[in-house]
Scaffold this motif. Structure first.
Motif, PDB file in Angstrom:
ATOM      1  N   GLU A 115     -25.476  12.985 -21.261  1.00 45.70           N
ATOM      2  CA  GLU A 115     -26.878  13.187 -20.885  1.00 45.70           C
ATOM      3  C   GLU A 115     -27.376  14.552 -21.353  1.00 45.70           C
ATOM      4  OE1 GLU A 115     -27.225  10.497 -16.835  1.00 45.70           O
ATOM      5  OE2 GLU A 115     -26.297  12.485 -16.699  1.00 45.70           O
ATOM      6  N   LYS A 116     -26.523  15.567 -21.238  1.00 46.38           N
ATOM      7  CA  LYS A 116     -26.885  16.906 -21.722  1.00 46.38           C
ATOM      8  C   LYS A 116     -27.108  16.889 -23.231  1.00 46.38           C
ATOM      9  CE  LYS A 116     -24.367  19.486 -18.173  1.00 46.38           C
ATOM     10  NZ  LYS A 116     -23.233  20.393 -17.941  1.00 46.38           N
ATOM     11  N   LEU A 117     -26.206  16.230 -23.969  1.00 46.28           N
ATOM     12  CA  LEU A 117     -26.352  16.138 -25.419  1.00 46.28           C
ATOM     13  C   LEU A 117     -27.632  15.393 -25.782  1.00 46.28           C
ATOM     14  CD1 LEU A 117     -25.366  16.495 -28.316  1.00 46.28           C
ATOM     15  CD2 LEU A 117     -24.053  14.379 -28.040  1.00 46.28           C
ATOM     16  N   ASN A 118     -27.892  14.292 -25.116  1.00 40.84           N
ATOM     17  CA  ASN A 118     -29.107  13.534 -25.388  1.00 40.84           C
ATOM     18  C   ASN A 118     -30.359  14.350 -25.119  1.00 40.84           C
ATOM     19  OD1 ASN A 118     -27.714  11.271 -26.227  1.00 40.84           O
ATOM     20  ND2 ASN A 118     -27.829  10.245 -24.254  1.00 40.84           N
ATOM     21  N   LYS A 119     -30.327  15.178 -24.084  1.00 40.65           N
ATOM     22  CA  LYS A 119     -31.471  16.046 -23.781  1.00 40.65           C
ATOM     23  C   LYS A 119     -31.672  17.068 -24.893  1.00 40.65           C
ATOM     24  CE  LYS A 119     -33.473  19.085 -20.250  1.00 40.65           C
ATOM     25  NZ  LYS A 119     -34.488  19.461 -21.175  1.00 40.65           N
ATOM     26  N   VAL A 120     -30.569  17.643 -25.382  1.00 38.73           N
ATOM     27  CA  VAL A 120     -30.663  18.589 -26.502  1.00 38.73           C
ATOM     28  C   VAL A 120     -31.275  17.897 -27.713  1.00 38.73           C
ATOM     29  CG1 VAL A 120     -29.321  19.928 -28.181  1.00 38.73           C
ATOM     30  CG2 VAL A 120     -28.791  20.108 -25.745  1.00 38.73           C
TER      31      VAL A 120
END
Length: 80
Positions: A5-10
């Motif tokens: 989820e963090k990667l997708n947000k980035v």
């Protein structure tokens, strides 16, 4: 929030992607409009900040696709 989820947000924030579910691991700068040299620098900066890692130059230069990004950050102990 999971690491994915963090990667997708980035990815959403850096490349201005509206629907992250449309992004596939084999996509790179040819398929993602805002993935240019400046976008790549912003991507690296965000990845390092969000995951508290320091990417080396070789790894940075080998980020050709979303799948590559996932593999490279996992080298630094970030499980995606």
């Amino acid at each position: 929030m999971s690491n994915l989820e963090k990667l997708n947000k980035v990815l959403r924030d850096v490349f201005d992607i509206k629907k992250i579910e449309d992004i596939k691991d084999d996509m790179g700068p040819d398929e993602i409009e805002n993935w240019d040299s400046l976008g790549h620098v912003e991507l690296i900066t965000n990845l390092e900040e969000v995951f508290d890692i320091a990417l080396n130059v070789v790894d940075i230069s080998r980020m050709y696709t979303i799948g590559d990004i996932k593999k490279i950050v996992s080298k630094y102990g970030v499980e995606i």
